[in-house]
Design an enzyme around this catalytic site. Structure first.
Site, short mmCIF file in Angstrom:
data_model
loop_
_atom_site.label_atom_id
_atom_site.label_comp_id
_atom_site.label_asym_id
_atom_site.label_seq_id
_atom_site.Cartn_x
_atom_site.Cartn_y
_atom_site.Cartn_z
N ARG A 93 -9.67 -3.48 8.15
CA ARG A 93 -9.96 -2.27 7.38
C ARG A 93 -10.15 -1.13 8.37
O ARG A 93 -11.08 -1.14 9.19
CB ARG A 93 -11.21 -2.49 6.54
CG ARG A 93 -11.57 -1.31 5.67
CD ARG A 93 -12.82 -1.60 4.86
NE ARG A 93 -13.29 -0.41 4.19
CZ ARG A 93 -14.48 -0.32 3.61
NH1 ARG A 93 -15.30 -1.36 3.63
NH2 ARG A 93 -14.85 0.80 3.01
N ASP A 143 -1.04 10.37 6.61
CA ASP A 143 -1.91 9.37 7.26
C ASP A 143 -2.47 9.89 8.59
O ASP A 143 -3.55 9.47 9.01
CB ASP A 143 -1.12 8.08 7.56
CG ASP A 143 -0.91 7.24 6.30
OD1 ASP A 143 -1.59 7.50 5.30
OD2 ASP A 143 -0.05 6.33 6.35
N GLY A 145 -10.47 0.40 -0.66
CA GLY A 145 -9.89 0.05 -1.95
C GLY A 145 -8.72 0.96 -2.24
O GLY A 145 -8.57 2.01 -1.61
N HIS A 186 -15.95 4.01 -7.05
CA HIS A 186 -14.94 4.96 -6.57
C HIS A 186 -13.56 4.64 -7.14
O HIS A 186 -12.90 5.50 -7.73
CB HIS A 186 -14.90 4.94 -5.04
CG HIS A 186 -13.94 5.92 -4.44
ND1 HIS A 186 -14.32 7.18 -4.04
CD2 HIS A 186 -12.60 5.84 -4.23
CE1 HIS A 186 -13.25 7.82 -3.58
NE2 HIS A 186 -12.19 7.04 -3.69
N GLU A 187 -13.14 3.38 -6.99
CA GLU A 187 -11.79 3.02 -7.47
C GLU A 187 -11.71 3.16 -8.99
O GLU A 187 -10.70 3.63 -9.53
CB GLU A 187 -11.41 1.61 -7.03
CG GLU A 187 -11.47 1.36 -5.52
CD GLU A 187 -10.85 2.45 -4.66
OE1 GLU A 187 -9.89 3.10 -5.12
OE2 GLU A 187 -11.34 2.66 -3.54
N HIS A 236 -11.19 6.73 -10.14
CA HIS A 236 -9.80 7.20 -10.04
C HIS A 236 -9.03 7.02 -11.35
O HIS A 236 -7.99 7.64 -11.53
CB HIS A 236 -9.07 6.44 -8.93
CG HIS A 236 -9.20 7.06 -7.58
ND1 HIS A 236 -8.84 8.37 -7.33
CD2 HIS A 236 -9.62 6.56 -6.39
CE1 HIS A 236 -9.03 8.64 -6.04
NE2 HIS A 236 -9.52 7.56 -5.44
N GLU A 268 -6.72 2.47 -5.71
CA GLU A 268 -6.92 2.59 -7.15
C GLU A 268 -5.67 2.28 -7.97
O GLU A 268 -5.39 2.98 -8.94
CB GLU A 268 -7.41 4.01 -7.45
CG GLU A 268 -6.40 5.14 -7.13
CD GLU A 268 -6.50 5.69 -5.72
OE1 GLU A 268 -7.02 4.98 -4.83
OE2 GLU A 268 -6.05 6.84 -5.50
N TYR A 274 -12.46 14.07 0.59
CA TYR A 274 -13.44 13.27 -0.14
C TYR A 274 -14.77 14.01 -0.27
O TYR A 274 -15.18 14.39 -1.36
CB TYR A 274 -13.69 11.93 0.58
CG TYR A 274 -12.51 11.00 0.58
CD1 TYR A 274 -12.47 9.89 -0.26
CD2 TYR A 274 -11.43 11.20 1.44
CE1 TYR A 274 -11.40 9.01 -0.26
CE2 TYR A 274 -10.35 10.33 1.45
CZ TYR A 274 -10.34 9.24 0.60
OH TYR A 274 -9.27 8.38 0.60
N GLU A 328 -9.38 12.98 -4.42
CA GLU A 328 -10.48 12.32 -3.72
C GLU A 328 -11.82 13.04 -3.85
O GLU A 328 -12.86 12.39 -3.91
CB GLU A 328 -10.12 12.11 -2.25
CG GLU A 328 -8.91 11.19 -2.04
CD GLU A 328 -9.08 9.81 -2.66
OE1 GLU A 328 -10.21 9.43 -3.02
OE2 GLU A 328 -8.06 9.10 -2.79
N GLN A 342 0.90 -1.16 0.00
CA GLN A 342 0.00 0.00 0.00
C GLN A 342 0.93 1.21 0.00
O GLN A 342 1.46 1.58 1.04
CB GLN A 342 -0.92 -0.02 1.23
CG GLN A 342 -1.68 1.28 1.47
CD GLN A 342 -2.54 1.72 0.30
OE1 GLN A 342 -3.14 0.89 -0.39
NE2 GLN A 342 -2.59 3.02 0.03
ZN LIG Z 1 -10.14 7.43 -3.44
#
Ligand SMILES: [Zn+2]
Length: 616
Positions: free
Chosen positions: A568, A390, A286, A312-313, A316, A288, A398, A335, A156
């Protein structure tokens, strides 16, 4: 071969030089990278890596083409916890060892790697290995997978974790192409955000190519016991055997989503669009990664009600992967636009009623976040300094970003706004842009062409002020109003009529229950609708959160199990946050956390330790 290689280099060199002049200021502004793109940039990467599950380590080489913009003789890369064994430059047709230096360790940025590249070299090669604690990788033992046959690993990289698994100019202002060779134990399959074979031979040797220039945070890797199942000519699912059929069924609408998005915003430019199901410990909904979105299994709900995450993904592929934020201060460009496009896809496929319900759920999440965030962190073009992105992750980029675009759509009309957006994706395709560049583009191509509709002052309020403007859209769903009416009746002893309710209505129902609901009513609900045992991860989450507030004991075992099996972050951290509110619950939460920790991703660990051990 050599000529082709050279032409390719030349082609991207041109691209980069053009965007260099356009984005010099953006380059200078990325506080989260040591790269000096205005001196030397790296338009192409070749990776050759062994995935060593026993050592929890990637080992091998990263080779970069160099593109010089001046007469600098040093290349600056980002790293975190990497062991650098040797650095070389390509001079006169041969590799030659060269000096390098690692800088001091910075808490959020990692370490700067400086390599002497001389005046003439066209390539640099770094021999390196990752640490078992690399923040951008998670390693699962065979016991932590469903079939328990093979280990699993995945990356990630967003926002600044690519540097923990390769030395790289880790700023989204950079665009680069890549080729890769991966070596795994036999029988496993490795995949990347690149061209993945649909009929791979599982011999432990895999090669990849990503011919379109992407930003470093979009380079992705995963390996495990993976199978492939096609949904259509250009969409397939990669997953562990236990979930492959369910995931392919759940996401059957993906090809229609692609068609709908192309009709609104222009062609899908990435060839295939495949989906990879990760283990439940994947910290996000998710990611992208281009050509191969990484997806949590918690949205395989069996009823196709959580597929806005796929929308959403997919979105992107236009906003984020094609037109990319130049720094993490500009994340709302990724976002906010994506949340807006996601909702437009949902509306195109499933109608306005569902789209508005999803807007209303997102709006509620935004208001919740804004009530606990410092005002300065509710600004779209956020001031991050060198804080780790983060640490300030929230719904603001978003949903506030989405509301801003909904506002523009409302003011200029859908037709005008759609053609503006479509042109925007064309004009900035395969480029990284800053908020300032977007504002300039908006002023020229929308505001000036339709005078006296929206002022630049208003735009600045949206982008640079905390909170929401007074005239911001306030999504409200008729369907939810009906849910609230029913709830009032039910609280007075009446019955609920829920035959046609979807996950959305249930979520709104649970989230709107009065906080002083009696334990008798909690029990009554649970007996009738089995919330505690719900296999829908979102509904279970909402119910378990309420059960903490209400000390509803019958849900405790399920809560423990939920925290132990799902990683998650969006689903677990609100539960830990709620538990941390009383000393008794906090003690219990710490016990569960310690048990769950080995299965959590490093990111999930960091976020939840901050909640459970704030004194650290
Ligand atoms: Zn996103």
């Amino acid at each position: 071969m050599a000529i082709k290689q050279h032409m390719k280099q030349w082609l991207y060199a041109t691209t980069v030089v053009v965007s260099a002049s356009a984005t010099t200021s953006a380059w200078a502004e990325d506080a989260h990278s040591y790269a000096k793109l205005d001196e030397v940039s790296t338009p192409h990467l070749e990776l050759d890596l062994t995935i060593d599950f026993d050592a929890k380590q990637l080992r091998g080489t990263a080779t970069y083409d160099l593109l010089r913009h001046g007469d600098a003789s040093q290349l600056h890369l980002d790293t975190r916890e990497l062991s650098i064994q040797k650095t070389e430059i390509w001079v006169d047709g041969a590799w030659q060892e060269t000096a390098h230096q690692l800088g001091d360790e910075h808490e959020s940025l990692g370490q700067e790697l400086t390599i002497s590249i001389g005046e003439e070299s066209e390539k640099v090669r770094i021999h390196y290995a990752t640490a078992p604690t690399a923040s951008g990788l998670q390693w699962l033992t065979p016991e932590q997978t469903k079939s328990k046959k093979f280990p699993f690993m995945f990356s990630q990289s967003q926002p600044i974790h690519a540097r923990s698994w390769m030395p790289i100019q880790d700023t989204p202002a950079l665009r680069l192409t890549y080729d890769a060779k991966l070596h795994t134990p036999k029988g496993m399959l490795a995949v990347m955000s690149a061209n993945n074979s649909l009929s791979p031979e599982r011999n432990g040797e895999y090669t990849f190519s990503m011919p379109q220039p992407i930003s470093p945070y979009l380079i992705a890797i995963a390996a495990g016991e993976l199978e492939v199942k096609s949904i259509s000519d250009n969409v397939a699912v990669f997953a562990e055997p236990y979930i492959i059929d369910d995931a392919a069924w759940e996401w059957a609408d993906t090809p229609a989503m692609i068609t709908a998005t192309e009709a609104m915003y222009g062609p899908y430019r990435w060839d295939r669009y495949d989906l990879l199901v990760l283990p439940p410990s994947f910290p996000f909904g998710g990611m992208e990664n281009p050509r191969l979105s990484f997806i949590t299994p918690t949205v395989v709900s069996g009823d196709r009600t959580l597929i806005n995450l796929i929308a959403h993904e997919l979105a992107h592929s236009w906003s984020g992967n094609l037109v990319t934020n130049a720094s993490w201060r500009d994340m709302w460009l990724n976002e906010g636009f994506t949340s807006y496009v996601e909702n437009r896809i949902m509306e195109a496929l499933f109608g306005e009623r569902r789209a508005v319900m999803e807007q209303a759920l997102g709006y509620q999440d935004l208001l919740d976040d804004m009530s606990r965030l410092a005002p300065k962190d509710t600004v779209l073009n956020i001031e991050l300094g060198t804080r780790h992105p983060d640490d300030v992750f929230s719904n603001v980029p978003y949903v506030k970003g989405q509301l801003f675009l909904m506002y523009l759509e409302e003011k200029f009309g859908r037709e005008t706004f759609d053609s503006f957006l479509r042109q925007y994706f064309d004009d900035f395709a395969f480029q990284s842009i800053s908020t300032a560049q977007f504002k300039e583009y908006l002023a020229r191509n929308l505001l000036a062409k339709h005078p006296n509709v929206v002022s630049m002052d208003k735009v600045n309020e949206w982008i640079h002020q905390p909170g929401l403007p007074e005239d911001a859209p306030k999504p409200a769903s008729d369907a939810f109003a009906q849910v609230e009416k029913q709830m009032q009746r039910w609280l007075k002893g009446g019955q609920l009529e829920t035959a046609d309710w979807t996950t959305h209505e249930w979520l709104h129902f649970i989230n709107s229950l009065p906080l002083d609901i009696s334990s008798v009513n909690m029990k009554r609900l649970d007996e009738q609708f089995q919330f505690t045992q719900s296999s829908n991860a979102e509904i279970a989450h909402a119910w378990l959160k309420l059960s903490i507030t209400k000390d509803y004991e019958p849900a405790r075992e399920r809560l423990r199990n939920y925290l132990l099996t799902i990683g998650r972050n969006k689903l677990v951290s609100p539960l830990y946050r709620e538990l941390a509110k009383t000393p008794e619950n906090l003690k219990w939460a710490r016990e569960v956390y310690q048990q769950a920790k080995p299965g959590y991703h490093p990111l999930t660990q960091t976020v939840n330790e901050a909640l459970l051990y704030p004194e650290k």
